[in-house]
Design an enzyme around this catalytic site. Structure first.
Site, PDB file in Angstrom:
ATOM      1  N   TYR A   1      45.986  14.343  42.874  1.00 32.04           N
ATOM      2  CA  TYR A   1      45.798  15.789  42.810  1.00 32.04           C
ATOM      3  C   TYR A   1      46.951  16.367  42.011  1.00 32.04           C
ATOM      4  O   TYR A   1      48.115  16.053  42.280  1.00 32.04           O
ATOM      5  CB  TYR A   1      45.790  16.363  44.230  1.00 32.04           C
ATOM      6  CG  TYR A   1      45.639  17.863  44.305  1.00 32.04           C
ATOM      7  CD1 TYR A   1      44.414  18.476  44.060  1.00 32.04           C
ATOM      8  CD2 TYR A   1      46.729  18.673  44.629  1.00 32.04           C
ATOM      9  CE1 TYR A   1      44.277  19.863  44.137  1.00 32.04           C
ATOM     10  CE2 TYR A   1      46.601  20.053  44.707  1.00 32.04           C
ATOM     11  CZ  TYR A   1      45.371  20.637  44.456  1.00 32.04           C
ATOM     12  OH  TYR A   1      45.239  22.005  44.539  1.00 32.04           O
TER      13      TYR A   1
ATOM     14  N   ASP B   1      53.636  13.184  37.429  1.00 30.32           N
ATOM     15  CA  ASP B   1      53.585  14.375  38.273  1.00 30.32           C
ATOM     16  C   ASP B   1      54.466  14.108  39.487  1.00 30.32           C
ATOM     17  O   ASP B   1      54.073  13.418  40.429  1.00 30.32           O
ATOM     18  CB  ASP B   1      52.134  14.665  38.686  1.00 30.32           C
ATOM     19  CG  ASP B   1      52.040  15.908  39.567  1.00 30.32           C
ATOM     20  OD1 ASP B   1      53.099  16.414  39.993  1.00 30.32           O
ATOM     21  OD2 ASP B   1      50.908  16.350  39.834  1.00 30.32           O
TER      22      ASP B   1
ATOM     23  N   LYS C   1      58.078  22.383  44.391  1.00 34.57           N
ATOM     24  CA  LYS C   1      58.533  22.192  45.770  1.00 34.57           C
ATOM     25  C   LYS C   1      60.063  22.230  45.911  1.00 34.57           C
ATOM     26  O   LYS C   1      60.638  23.304  46.068  1.00 34.57           O
ATOM     27  CB  LYS C   1      57.931  20.915  46.337  1.00 34.57           C
ATOM     28  CG  LYS C   1      56.377  20.961  46.291  1.00 34.57           C
ATOM     29  CD  LYS C   1      55.744  19.859  47.071  1.00 34.57           C
ATOM     30  CE  LYS C   1      54.251  19.726  46.845  1.00 34.57           C
ATOM     31  NZ  LYS C   1      53.437  20.705  47.543  1.00 34.57           N
TER      32      LYS C   1
HETATM   33  N1  HOZ Z   1      48.395  21.219  47.842  1.00 33.91           N
HETATM   34  C1  HOZ Z   1      48.759  21.257  49.220  1.00 33.91           C
HETATM   35  C2  HOZ Z   1      48.850  19.918  49.793  1.00 33.91           C
HETATM   36  N2  HOZ Z   1      48.887  18.809  48.925  1.00 33.91           N
HETATM   37  C3  HOZ Z   1      47.788  22.098  49.976  1.00 33.91           C
HETATM   38  C4  HOZ Z   1      48.401  22.896  51.034  1.00 33.91           C
HETATM   39  C5  HOZ Z   1      47.418  23.803  51.763  1.00 33.91           C
HETATM   40  O1  HOZ Z   1      46.224  23.827  51.396  1.00 33.91           O
HETATM   41  O2  HOZ Z   1      47.843  24.469  52.667  1.00 33.91           O
END
Ligand code: HOZ
Length: 427
Positions: free
Chosen positions: A144, A239, A267
């Protein structure tokens, strides 16, 4: 545990926000039940609006590597915000941040700050396409890279959690330019590059997959991808939104000894504020506007308060031994969980890297996306709730990595393992 106020808030939120949330996974759709609403957080703990405390293994999905509300981070934010929240002209902290990132990650000779990991990845592939004059990109099943159109093809994280790996709204003409590969499959990558390598602008990968549970690269796999990209003139994009500054100070590229052409971050470099960045070789980054013709911009990019939070966090994690201690505590947690499952006769396996881990309700090893999907997710969901009721918050999805911070000490790990023994026994 009483969850009355969270339930009331969620009922209100559901009328006002799609699914009651501003990002899907936190809605608890796959594990079931009602999400709790945070009141505050400190160290390794989250406190909800009903007064319940949880040992937190989500850490705001990665940024809180030094623990929540670290006094040094809060102090930096407070000091900076007194001078104003946003200027719309350059500020010194952006330069400090660029200096810090380029010093820690040698493959990044220049960086551009943005506001999220999604912005970082979609900007990086625009740069890759602009720089190579090619259109296709390669990603991995279950990886992702945020919610940019080109990435919502066989994606992980929330889309995987909700069973929507390809999203409506992404034009087929664009999705067709995204080719996918099975992670950790050497031959599939070789075959794809042999066939269309001349047309591939970039291969983007989470060097450790953190959005399909947690999957580590096989020995030599990342080196293999590096060699293929070099041979075929494609750019290699790491990434490192999750792994950056976490699995080693210099991220997965330091841990595995790989030099990507471009990297994306988020992050930790925001210390909990909304921040992303992409960086890489100087000749590539100089093609970004206004130095070059490839356009990318952002009103709030390089925001001083966000830079201050990120810089304070980077200072904390640059302390000697920080990542060794994080690695030790991650092993202590994962070894303890495996022992508790064994004692209860539950098929269970963990994967781990410093500060991040995966939980599988199946025997190991797990090295592929197919293997990750073979975990017993119904069992995970029961375990998740059993842990939550005992004051331990795991990621509310079987397809998200867990995160640890330097604030997770012996006491928090002991509390977690005590809860786990009871939770495994109750499965
Ligand atoms: N992209 C976040 C986790 N990989 C999602 C967090 C969320 O949907 O709260």
């Amino acid at each position: 545990m009483n969850h009355t106020r969270s339930e009331q808030l969620f009922a209100r939120a559901t009328e006002l926000l799609p699914g009651g949330v501003n990002s899907p996974v936190r809605a608890f759709r796959s594990v079931g039940g009602t999400p709790f609403f945070a009141q505050r957080a400190e160290g390794a703990y989250l406190y909800d609006v009903d007064g319940n405390a949880y040992v937190d293994y989500v850490g705001s999905w990665g940024p809180m590597i030094a623990g929540h509300a670290h006094p040094r981070v809060l102090e930096a934010v407070a000091r900076t915000m007194r001078d104003g929240l946003s200027f719309g002209v350059p500020n010194a902290l952006e330069v400090d941040m660029a200096e810090a990132i380029t010093a820690i990650v040698p493959s990044c000779e220049m960086v551009r700050m943005v506001n999220s990991g999604t912005e970082a990845t979609l900007s990086a592939i625009r740069l890759a396409r602009g720089a190579t004059g090619r259109t296709r990109i390669v990603k991995f099943e279950g990886c992702y890279h945020g919610h940019g159109d080109s990435f919502l093809v066989k994606a992980g994280s929330g889309v995987m959690t909700l069973g929507l790996p390809n999203s409506p709204g992404v034009p087929a003409a664009l999705a067709d330019l995204t080719l996918t590969l099975p992670y950790n499959d050497f031959d599939a990558a070789t075959a794809l590059f042999d066939e269309v390598g001349h047309d591939i602008a970039a291969l983007i990968i989470e060097p450790i997959v953190g959005n399909a549970n947690c999957i580590l690269p096989r020995e030599g796999y990342l080196q293999h991808l590096r060699a293929l990209c070099t041979q075929h003139g494609a750019l290699l994009i790491f990434d490192e939104v999750m792994t950056g500054f976490r699995v080693a100070l210099g991220g997965a590229q330091q841990r595995y000894g790989i030099t990507p052409d471009l990297s994306t971050f988020g992050k930790i470099i925001g210390g909990g504020m909304p921040v992303g960045a992409y960086g890489g070789r100087r000749d590539l980054m100089r093609q970004i506007a206004p130095a070059g013709p490839i356009y990318q911009a952002g009103t709030l990019s390089g925001n001083p308060v966000a830079m201050a939070a990120g810089l304070a966090t980077l200072e904390l994690i640059r302390a000697p031994g920080f990542h060794d201690a994080l690695e030790r505590s991650t092993h202590a947690l994962c070894d303890g969980l495996e022992a508790a499952a064994r004692d209860a006769g539950v098929a269970f396996h963990t994967t781990r890297a410093p500060g991040m881990f995966g939980l599988y309700f199946r025997e190991g090893p797990v090295e592929t996306f197919e293997g990750a999907k073979a975990s017993d997710t119904a069992r995970f969901n029961r375990f998740f709730h059993a842990m939550l009721e005992r004051g331990v918050y795991l990621a509310p999805s079987a397809f998200e990595a867990g995160f640890m911070s330097s604030a997770h000490g012996d006491a928090e790990i002991a509390k977690t393992l005590e809860a786990a023994r009871a939770a495994f026994a109750a499965l």
